[in-house]
Design a protein around this motif. Structure first.
Motif, mmCIF file in Angstrom:
data_model
loop_
_atom_site.group_PDB
_atom_site.id
_atom_site.type_symbol
_atom_site.label_atom_id
_atom_site.label_comp_id
_atom_site.label_asym_id
_atom_site.label_seq_id
_atom_site.Cartn_x
_atom_site.Cartn_y
_atom_site.Cartn_z
ATOM 1 N N ARG A 77 6.841 -10.949 -3.428
ATOM 2 C CA ARG A 77 6.223 -9.885 -4.213
ATOM 3 C C ARG A 77 4.728 -9.751 -3.896
ATOM 4 N NH1 ARG A 77 9.062 -9.203 -9.641
ATOM 5 N NH2 ARG A 77 9.875 -11.245 -9.190
ATOM 6 N N ARG A 78 4.055 -10.895 -3.793
ATOM 7 C CA ARG A 78 2.607 -10.851 -3.531
ATOM 8 C C ARG A 78 2.309 -10.321 -2.137
ATOM 9 N NH1 ARG A 78 1.050 -16.664 -6.310
ATOM 10 N NH2 ARG A 78 1.364 -15.957 -8.449
ATOM 11 N N MET A 79 3.137 -10.688 -1.159
ATOM 12 C CA MET A 79 2.908 -10.165 0.196
ATOM 13 C C MET A 79 3.142 -8.662 0.235
ATOM 14 S SD MET A 79 4.223 -13.147 2.833
ATOM 15 C CE MET A 79 3.338 -12.470 4.257
ATOM 16 N N ILE A 80 4.169 -8.192 -0.484
ATOM 17 C CA ILE A 80 4.445 -6.746 -0.522
ATOM 18 C C ILE A 80 3.295 -6.023 -1.237
ATOM 19 C CG2 ILE A 80 5.987 -4.974 -1.464
ATOM 20 C CD1 ILE A 80 8.290 -7.056 -1.022
ATOM 21 N N ALA A 81 2.837 -6.615 -2.354
ATOM 22 C CA ALA A 81 1.732 -5.991 -3.100
ATOM 23 C C ALA A 81 0.456 -5.932 -2.264
ATOM 24 C CB ALA A 81 1.479 -6.761 -4.396
ATOM 25 N N ASP A 82 0.326 -6.863 -1.319
ATOM 26 C CA ASP A 82 -0.862 -6.881 -0.453
ATOM 27 C C ASP A 82 -0.663 -6.030 0.803
ATOM 28 O OD1 ASP A 82 -3.430 -7.529 0.269
ATOM 29 O OD2 ASP A 82 -2.948 -9.543 0.996
ATOM 30 N N GLY A 83 0.374 -5.186 0.796
ATOM 31 C CA GLY A 83 0.494 -4.199 1.879
ATOM 32 C C GLY A 83 1.378 -4.617 3.036
ATOM 33 N N LEU A 84 2.294 -5.570 2.812
ATOM 34 C CA LEU A 84 3.172 -6.000 3.911
ATOM 35 C C LEU A 84 3.876 -4.822 4.579
ATOM 36 C CD1 LEU A 84 4.580 -8.248 5.568
ATOM 37 C CD2 LEU A 84 6.294 -8.383 3.740
ATOM 38 N N PHE A 85 4.321 -3.856 3.765
ATOM 39 C CA PHE A 85 5.080 -2.738 4.331
ATOM 40 C C PHE A 85 4.204 -1.506 4.594
ATOM 41 C CE2 PHE A 85 8.788 -4.751 1.870
ATOM 42 C CZ PHE A 85 9.104 -5.560 2.952
ATOM 43 N N ASP A 86 2.900 -1.596 4.316
ATOM 44 C CA ASP A 86 1.983 -0.479 4.600
ATOM 45 C C ASP A 86 1.052 -0.800 5.762
ATOM 46 O OD1 ASP A 86 3.046 0.770 2.290
ATOM 47 O OD2 ASP A 86 1.707 -0.442 1.057
ATOM 48 N N ARG A 87 0.551 -2.049 5.756
ATOM 49 C CA ARG A 87 -0.405 -2.436 6.802
ATOM 50 C C ARG A 87 0.300 -2.862 8.085
ATOM 51 N NH1 ARG A 87 -3.145 -7.105 3.634
ATOM 52 N NH2 ARG A 87 -4.142 -7.519 5.645
#
Ligand SMILES: [Zn+2]
Length: 364
Positions: A105-115
């Motif tokens: 969850r934290r990796m996704i919230a930090d933009g895993l799928f955007d960055r």
């Protein structure tokens, strides 16, 4: 390979672009547990860390996540060496915080799928003490459970232990509640639907002859189906409120469902079947087992749920039963010691073959 650290805390993301084609997410979790290592291995952990509350505790890789991350790094290296044999993009992530259900969850919230490139499919492995090294296990469909943590505070009125008539005893009310909660799974949930309500912690009072003011309970609640999950949580509320009312609590109970919910994890059945057939070719038919699902939790399911993509986590044989006199130490035990060399070889072969399969493997 482009490597970014500090994603969602201490997460690491490595991206290897290799022409046009699908994007594959490979995930290795890397966190340890507050358990003292008793394996006697020459490389046993001697690390002691400070807990959030200031206390100090020994830690070890009691769930084999060191082996997962090693397999991840090895597979990424193999794919870098073999880039003539595939097309697409590899996103290899080393994930922290699996044991607290927060890392994905934290990796996704930090933009895993955007960055970083957005994956079309996700793969991972987990060591499994009940399979021998050299073997792998696959579970099509739901394989790890919804995990919810619930805190309940029951309020009575304290007093002298010799004068219960003047008090409202929260210890007795909490004891009734523990028993009543067990009727949820036995009486309210379809017997064909797996569910667990465990009261893992109960705290009240400080002395023999003092009735305390309150009692505190901590529950873990497990399910696969989301409707079953809702029914479990609603039933816990109803039964706690009803029990407190019946026994004259001085105010309603406080019931907190922690937001650290880990959703149930799903292995795409088609992906699981294809992977099973491929691994039977690579490792031999006898090396591939279908293993039952578990009521344990795994936050790997968060990636596939968030994107609506197929995912597969397979179990990796880790301990040879012939090397033990009794049952193998379970995951999270201080004596859990995977047979690292053969387990890692099989994990690398399996993960690399599955990755090449998903990334087209042109010319094969
Ligand atoms: Zn684990």
């Amino acid at each position: 390979m482009q490597v970014t650290s500090g994603v969602g805390g201490t997460g690491v993301v490595a991206v290897l672009r290799n022409g046009s084609g699908p994007t594959l997410l490979l995930r290795g979790d890397m966190d340890a547990l507050p358990v003292a290592e008793e394996t006697g291995a020459p490389y046993a952990s001697r690390v002691v860390v400070e807990q959030p509350d200031g206390s100090r505790t020994p830690v070890m890789h009691a769930c084999g996540h060191d082996l997962h991350t090693t397999a991840l790094v090895g597979t990424a290296r193999l794919l870098a060496d073999l880039r003539a044999r595939w097309r697409g993009t590899l996103v290899a992530i080393a994930q922290p915080g699996e044991e607290i259900g927060q890392g994905a969850r934290r990796m996704i919230a930090d933009g895993l799928f955007d960055r970083f490139p957005r994956p079309d499919v996700a793969l991972a492995l987990h060591v499994w003490p009940e399979l021998a090294p050299g073997r792998v296990g696959i579970t099509p469909g739901w394989w790890a459970a919804n995990v919810d943590s619930v805190d309940i505070a029951v309020y009575g009125r304290g007093g002298h232990g010799a004068r219960p008539q003047d008090a409202v005893d929260p210890v007795v009310i909490a004891a009734q509640l523990v028993v009543a909660l067990q009727t949820i799974v036995s009486r309210r949930i379809d017997p064909l639907e797996p569910a667990v309500v465990t009261v893992g912690s109960i705290h009240a009072g400080s002395k023999h002859n003092v009735i305390p003011d309150a009692a505190h309970l901590q529950l873990t609640v497990r399910s696969f189906d989301d409707a079953v999950r809702e029914r479990l949580l609603a039933s816990i509320r109803e039964i706690a409120q009803g029990t407190c009312q019946t026994y004259g609590c001085t105010r309603p109970p406080e019931i907190a469902v922690k937001d650290e919910h880990t959703p149930a994890a799903y292995n795409d059945p088609e992906l699981a079947r294809g992977a099973g057939a491929l691994l039977a070719e690579v490792l031999g038919a006898e090396a591939v087992a279908e293993v039952p699902r578990t009521m344990g939790g795994e936050d790997f399911g968060v990636y596939a749920r968030t994107l609506g993509i197929p995912a597969l986590l397979f179990r990796l044989g880790a301990i040879d039963p012939a090397s033990l006199s009794g049952p193998p130490p379970s995951l999270h035990s201080g004596r859990f010691l995977p047979d690292a060399d053969p387990a890692l070889r099989t994990g690398l072969r399996a993960l690399a073959h599955l990755a090449l399969w998903q990334l087209g493997a042109p010319g094969e």
